[in-house]
Design an enzyme around this catalytic site. Structure first.
Site, short mmCIF file in Angstrom:
data_model
loop_
_atom_site.label_atom_id
_atom_site.label_comp_id
_atom_site.label_asym_id
_atom_site.label_seq_id
_atom_site.Cartn_x
_atom_site.Cartn_y
_atom_site.Cartn_z
N CYS A 1 0.83 -1.21 0.00
CA CYS A 1 0.00 0.00 0.00
C CYS A 1 0.87 1.26 0.00
O CYS A 1 1.76 1.40 0.84
CB CYS A 1 -0.92 0.00 1.21
SG CYS A 1 -2.03 1.42 1.25
N ARG B 1 -10.34 -5.01 -8.56
CA ARG B 1 -11.59 -4.26 -8.78
C ARG B 1 -12.57 -4.95 -9.72
O ARG B 1 -13.78 -4.81 -9.56
CB ARG B 1 -11.25 -2.86 -9.30
CG ARG B 1 -10.69 -1.93 -8.24
CD ARG B 1 -10.06 -0.71 -8.84
NE ARG B 1 -8.81 -1.03 -9.55
CZ ARG B 1 -8.19 -0.22 -10.38
NH1 ARG B 1 -8.71 0.97 -10.65
NH2 ARG B 1 -7.06 -0.58 -10.95
#
Length: 330
Positions: free
Chosen positions: A101, A235
């Site tokens: 991240c 996604r």
């Protein structure tokens, strides 16, 4: 370069759904588990601070989610070990350390992608967790950060962490820019380099190497599986969840699903009803189902009805049932 000898791999990770903050919560994972029985599911990233000091239950999940992995964010070996031990006691199948991240908030806590610059610390973190749990400790990382993006840099990182006995790495096939790009831009602007992940698999054949980043179709999934051990989809799995209904057959060799999109929506109704009876809101759940009819007639009406009615006070399963009537059965 010394290669560790690994006797087994985490086979459930042949296909997985990426941990996505504010997306892959326990309601999302329950829904995804209806669609695919074998796919490895990940929690959103949970920080060690939240687990150890938070007031809420950050380890809650549904028993139906197995196999499920807890993704941890942190860089203190003692805190990570304590969190991993608590997670094992709760029944998680795996602990995954976030080294990917790129957000500013994560960097300020000295975890996420910035940890790639400190492979020895990552190894210490992994070892501390391994010492207190029996479940696999895995790592999700990028292929580089900022100007430290050579193949040799990635090799050294993998080699150092794998020396602990860590068997399983998921590589997001983009480097991360730690300054100048937002987390969203970091998912799109750095160029994908799938070959680099393939090369890592060639150089570390004993490790389980999964690839992540930009995977949108089942055809792409199968292409990657010809070069690495696992594929992590992000996604696309969220926005187009029905494609997950083909995973058990195409990736794991299971039986072909005979359930329709309507069937999966109806399977969610008892779960929704139970959640609401226990004080929850339909809003917590319906948002994960919005893409179920993507590309089909009635999909827009389905989404509009859920979005307009699902947030209202007292909204329950009848809202979902009414939305289903707006979508022709195929």
């Amino acid at each position: 370069m010394t290669k560790p000898v690994i006797n087994s791999v985490h086979a459930a990770g042949r296909f997985s759904i990426a941990p996505m903050l504010d997306w892959t919560d326990r309601h999302c994972r329950y829904f995804h588990r209806l669609l695919t029985k074998n796919t490895l599911l990940y929690t959103e990233m949970v920080t060690t601070g939240a687990i150890i000091h938070g007031r809420g239950d950050y380890l809650a999940y549904n028993k139906e989610e197995h196999p499920v992995s807890l993704q941890l964010g942190g860089s203190n070996p003692i805190d990570l070990a304590q969190s991993a031990k608590l997670a094992q006691e709760r029944g998680y199948d795996e602990i995954n350390l976030n080294v990917g991240c790129p957000s500013d908030r994560v960097q300020s806590g000295k975890f996420g992608a910035c940890l790639m610059a400190e492979p020895t610390l990552v190894a210490d973190c992994v070892k501390a967790m391994q010492d207190v749990v029996d479940i696999p400790i895995t790592v999700k990382t990028r292929i580089g950060i900022d100007d430290q993006d050579s193949y040799e840099f990635l090799q050294t990182f993998i080699d150092t962490v794998a020396a602990t006995g860590c068997k399983d790495f998921t590589l997001h096939a983009r480097k991360a820019w730690l300054s100048g790009l937002s987390p969203k831009e970091n998912r799109e602007i750095p160029e994908l380099n799938y070959q680099r992940v393939y090369d890592i698999k060639q150089d570390f054949p004993a490790l389980f190497i999964a690839i992540n980043g930009g995977v949108k179709t089942l055809a792409e999934t199968q292409l990657h599986l010809g070069n690495v051990d696992g594929v992590m989809m992000g996604r696309e799995a969220y926005h187009n969840p029905f494609l997950l209904s083909q995973i058990d057959e195409l990736v794991y060799g299971g039986e072909k699903s005979t359930h329709s999109r309507h069937d999966y929506a109806e399977m969610m109704l008892p779960y929704i009803d139970n959640h609401i009876r226990n004080g929850g809101s339909l809003t917590h759940i319906y948002r994960h189902m919005l893409g179920l009819f993507l590309g089909l007639p009635g999909a827009r009406a389905w989404k509009r009805h859920l979005s307009e009615q699902g947030h209202k006070k007292g909204a329950g399963v009848e809202v979902v049932e009414a939305a289903l009537l707006l979508v022709p059965k195929s």
